[in-house]
Motif scaffolding. Sequence first.
Motif, PDB file in Angstrom:
ATOM      1  N   LEU A  26       0.837  -1.197   0.000  1.00 13.68           N
ATOM      2  CA  LEU A  26       0.000   0.000   0.000  1.00 13.68           C
ATOM      3  C   LEU A  26       0.871   1.245   0.000  1.00 13.68           C
ATOM      4  O   LEU A  26       1.931   1.274   0.636  1.00 13.68           O
ATOM      5  CB  LEU A  26      -0.911   0.026   1.238  1.00 13.68           C
ATOM      6  CG  LEU A  26      -1.845  -1.162   1.443  1.00 13.68           C
ATOM      7  CD1 LEU A  26      -2.603  -1.014   2.757  1.00 13.68           C
ATOM      8  CD2 LEU A  26      -2.811  -1.309   0.278  1.00 13.68           C
ATOM      9  N   TRP A  82       7.533  -2.949  -6.051  1.00 15.69           N
ATOM     10  CA  TRP A  82       6.723  -3.844  -6.894  1.00 15.69           C
ATOM     11  C   TRP A  82       7.571  -4.455  -8.004  1.00 15.69           C
ATOM     12  O   TRP A  82       7.470  -5.653  -8.291  1.00 15.69           O
ATOM     13  CB  TRP A  82       5.552  -3.059  -7.472  1.00 15.69           C
ATOM     14  CG  TRP A  82       4.661  -3.860  -8.390  1.00 15.69           C
ATOM     15  CD1 TRP A  82       3.639  -4.679  -8.030  1.00 15.69           C
ATOM     16  CD2 TRP A  82       4.736  -3.891  -9.826  1.00 15.69           C
ATOM     17  NE1 TRP A  82       3.067  -5.239  -9.148  1.00 15.69           N
ATOM     18  CE2 TRP A  82       3.710  -4.775 -10.258  1.00 15.69           C
ATOM     19  CE3 TRP A  82       5.548  -3.278 -10.768  1.00 15.69           C
ATOM     20  CZ2 TRP A  82       3.496  -5.045 -11.608  1.00 15.69           C
ATOM     21  CZ3 TRP A  82       5.333  -3.553 -12.115  1.00 15.69           C
ATOM     22  CH2 TRP A  82       4.319  -4.418 -12.519  1.00 15.69           C
ATOM     23  N   LYS A 125       3.693  -0.939 -13.988  1.00 10.93           N
ATOM     24  CA  LYS A 125       2.325  -1.039 -13.498  1.00 10.93           C
ATOM     25  C   LYS A 125       1.645   0.328 -13.530  1.00 10.93           C
ATOM     26  O   LYS A 125       2.194   1.307 -13.064  1.00 10.93           O
ATOM     27  CB  LYS A 125       2.318  -1.591 -12.070  1.00 10.93           C
ATOM     28  CG  LYS A 125       0.927  -1.834 -11.499  1.00 10.93           C
ATOM     29  CD  LYS A 125       1.028  -2.430 -10.119  1.00 10.93           C
ATOM     30  CE  LYS A 125      -0.344  -2.606  -9.484  1.00 10.93           C
ATOM     31  NZ  LYS A 125      -1.179  -3.591 -10.202  1.00 10.93           N
ATOM     32  N   GLU A 140      -7.757   3.139  -2.018  1.00 15.25           N
ATOM     33  CA  GLU A 140      -8.577   2.168  -2.762  1.00 15.25           C
ATOM     34  C   GLU A 140      -9.026   1.037  -1.828  1.00 15.25           C
ATOM     35  O   GLU A 140      -8.703  -0.137  -2.036  1.00 15.25           O
ATOM     36  CB  GLU A 140      -7.797   1.611  -3.953  1.00 15.25           C
ATOM     37  CG  GLU A 140      -7.363   2.677  -4.933  1.00 15.25           C
ATOM     38  CD  GLU A 140      -6.463   2.146  -6.035  1.00 15.25           C
ATOM     39  OE1 GLU A 140      -6.657   2.557  -7.193  1.00 15.25           O
ATOM     40  OE2 GLU A 140      -5.567   1.328  -5.756  1.00 15.25           O
ATOM     41  N   HIS A 181      -1.623  -1.295  -4.215  1.00 14.25           N
ATOM     42  CA  HIS A 181      -2.788  -0.414  -4.313  1.00 14.25           C
ATOM     43  C   HIS A 181      -2.490   0.897  -3.597  1.00 14.25           C
ATOM     44  O   HIS A 181      -1.724   0.929  -2.629  1.00 14.25           O
ATOM     45  CB  HIS A 181      -4.028  -1.044  -3.667  1.00 14.25           C
ATOM     46  CG  HIS A 181      -4.410  -2.362  -4.241  1.00 14.25           C
ATOM     47  ND1 HIS A 181      -4.992  -2.508  -5.475  1.00 14.25           N
ATOM     48  CD2 HIS A 181      -4.264  -3.621  -3.735  1.00 14.25           C
ATOM     49  CE1 HIS A 181      -5.211  -3.782  -5.716  1.00 14.25           C
ATOM     50  NE2 HIS A 181      -4.778  -4.481  -4.681  1.00 14.25           N
ATOM     51  N   CYS A 182      -3.133   1.968  -4.064  1.00 18.73           N
ATOM     52  CA  CYS A 182      -3.143   3.210  -3.283  1.00 18.73           C
ATOM     53  C   CYS A 182      -3.967   2.945  -2.033  1.00 18.73           C
ATOM     54  O   CYS A 182      -4.989   2.237  -2.076  1.00 18.73           O
ATOM     55  CB  CYS A 182      -3.750   4.348  -4.097  1.00 18.73           C
ATOM     56  SG  CYS A 182      -3.883   5.904  -3.173  1.00 18.73           S
ATOM     57  N   LYS A 215     -10.379  -2.453  -2.736  1.00 21.80           N
ATOM     58  CA  LYS A 215      -9.533  -3.452  -3.389  1.00 21.80           C
ATOM     59  C   LYS A 215      -8.701  -4.274  -2.404  1.00 21.80           C
ATOM     60  O   LYS A 215      -7.984  -5.179  -2.811  1.00 21.80           O
ATOM     61  CB  LYS A 215      -8.611  -2.765  -4.409  1.00 21.80           C
ATOM     62  CG  LYS A 215      -9.367  -2.088  -5.540  1.00 21.80           C
ATOM     63  CD  LYS A 215      -8.411  -1.452  -6.536  1.00 21.80           C
ATOM     64  CE  LYS A 215      -9.177  -0.774  -7.665  1.00 21.80           C
ATOM     65  NZ  LYS A 215      -8.265  -0.137  -8.648  1.00 21.80           N
ATOM     66  N   TYR A 216      -8.753  -3.931  -1.123  1.00 17.55           N
ATOM     67  CA  TYR A 216      -8.040  -4.696  -0.105  1.00 17.55           C
ATOM     68  C   TYR A 216      -8.830  -4.601   1.198  1.00 17.55           C
ATOM     69  O   TYR A 216      -9.699  -3.733   1.346  1.00 17.55           O
ATOM     70  CB  TYR A 216      -6.613  -4.185   0.091  1.00 17.55           C
ATOM     71  CG  TYR A 216      -6.531  -2.797   0.688  1.00 17.55           C
ATOM     72  CD1 TYR A 216      -6.433  -2.601   2.059  1.00 17.55           C
ATOM     73  CD2 TYR A 216      -6.548  -1.666  -0.124  1.00 17.55           C
ATOM     74  CE1 TYR A 216      -6.372  -1.333   2.613  1.00 17.55           C
ATOM     75  CE2 TYR A 216      -6.492  -0.388   0.412  1.00 17.55           C
ATOM     76  CZ  TYR A 216      -6.410  -0.231   1.786  1.00 17.55           C
ATOM     77  OH  TYR A 216      -6.337   1.030   2.331  1.00 17.55           O
ATOM     78  N   LYS A 276       4.518   6.809  -4.148  1.00 20.44           N
ATOM     79  CA  LYS A 276       4.067   5.906  -5.205  1.00 20.44           C
ATOM     80  C   LYS A 276       5.250   5.386  -6.007  1.00 20.44           C
ATOM     81  O   LYS A 276       5.321   4.192  -6.333  1.00 20.44           O
ATOM     82  CB  LYS A 276       3.086   6.624  -6.134  1.00 20.44           C
ATOM     83  CG  LYS A 276       2.558   5.739  -7.256  1.00 20.44           C
ATOM     84  CD  LYS A 276       1.617   6.503  -8.177  1.00 20.44           C
ATOM     85  CE  LYS A 276       1.115   5.603  -9.303  1.00 20.44           C
ATOM     86  NZ  LYS A 276       0.210   6.329 -10.232  1.00 20.44           N
ATOM     87  N   ASP A 304       0.986  -7.182  -4.359  1.00 15.90           N
ATOM     88  CA  ASP A 304      -0.354  -6.756  -4.726  1.00 15.90           C
ATOM     89  C   ASP A 304      -0.477  -5.280  -4.333  1.00 15.90           C
ATOM     90  O   ASP A 304      -0.769  -4.948  -3.194  1.00 15.90           O
ATOM     91  CB  ASP A 304      -1.377  -7.622  -3.976  1.00 15.90           C
ATOM     92  CG  ASP A 304      -2.814  -7.294  -4.357  1.00 15.90           C
ATOM     93  OD1 ASP A 304      -3.013  -6.587  -5.352  1.00 15.90           O
ATOM     94  OD2 ASP A 304      -3.736  -7.738  -3.640  1.00 15.90           O
TER      95      ASP A 304
END
Length: 445
Positions: free
Chosen positions: A12, A28, A355, A45, A41-42, A48-49, A21, A39
């Motif tokens: 994250l 990543w 990504k 989000e 994600h921002c 998504k988690y 980021k 996996d």
Amino acid sequence: MCCDLKRRFLLLYATQKGQAKAIAEEIWQQAGAHGLEADMHCISEMDKYNLETEKDPVVIVISTTGTGDPPDTARKFVKKIQDTTLPPDHFAHLQYGLLGLGDSEYTFFCNGGKTVDRRLQELGAQHFYDTGLADDCVGLELVVDPWIDGLWLALKEAFILQKERESMNSKVDAVSSSLFAAPQIVHELNLSSEVQNLKLEDEGVRTSDVLTQKPVGISLVASTGDTEPSLVRSVPPVSQSALNIPALPPEYVEVQFQDAHGENPHLSSLISEGTTFEVPITKAVQLTSKDAIKTVLLLELDIADTVFDYQPGDAFCVICPNNVNEVEELLQILGLSEKGDYLVCVKVKQGTKKKGATHPQHIPERSTLKFILTWCLEIRAIPKKAFLRALVECTSDAGEKRRLQELCSRQGASDYTRFIRESNVCLLDLLHAFPSCRPSLNLLI
């Protein structure tokens, strides 16, 4: 085979201007080389988690904004975990590692990361890896690079312990079932010896993992008679070491030149919000001493002829052009002098492995090459290790290639600090020092 499957961890990031980021993307990218899958994600989000049910290790990269606040993208997350009705064991199942970004010139250093770290601990979450706090005042990479280097071993250890706990729980369940089926068996189960064995096995795994880490194989360059290192020359032990170098960042943009003349976009197109004004600087005073880690200037701007509203605490950005002579020199070195007035079209490269690759926000859709080099790229910025790693692929001379590898490697960390960061080396300095290096415009963008 099942053993070939990559182990997953949740990654994250919470960013304000993109730095967190970018670091998360670097993690990543490196994960695959270590047999792992991130996996990513921002942190905003949240659909998504789900940390409430997350079983795998969690890695968090978070910056700080304002006077010590979490980034805007983390506000909803922070508000959620600060709910006072949550029980103290809400995240007792969670294993995490956190990297905070900040600047020690501000009073509340890395407070965004510290806020999240402290609250997760209060809710029962446990570290599988020590928290890292990177300081932009002295250089984020001084903490970021070694933190990422150590992350992989910490993750592997976390996965081993996770597997052992699952195995032990299975044994306990099996024994419990047996005891329930045969009540005449003693009801107390002493697991102390088994736990002790797990600890001993874990120590053995840690030791062997460290010993079997293989450095990147690079042919060694013969040492010269010089005893003092410099930007272009190394000495033992660095010159005689096998190197651990960062993963090569994937290319994600391609550039096309159009032999046509057109109007450059207005400077307001370079920022996402607000309006741009051209104003004079009426005063500039250096507030820090010459030996200060970071130079601080007091600038006074004359905004008498502008019309815009602002409130205390608002922020504004300053867009400064690069030096005209340095732009011309860069064009000459890159062999692009004749294309300075050509229109440039930048697109995302098809099939890129980056990504979430999108059109770079700092580059207009259509503008001339000179406009991009003057207004859009920071050619005076101190190059990061990832950029040095990319320059290796653009360098033809074997000795120069080796030295660039050293400067971006773990073994050459002190050389990087001394000859790149502390010397304020910029792109032009590197191109003069390593004349066989010819980076593409794609890479610079």
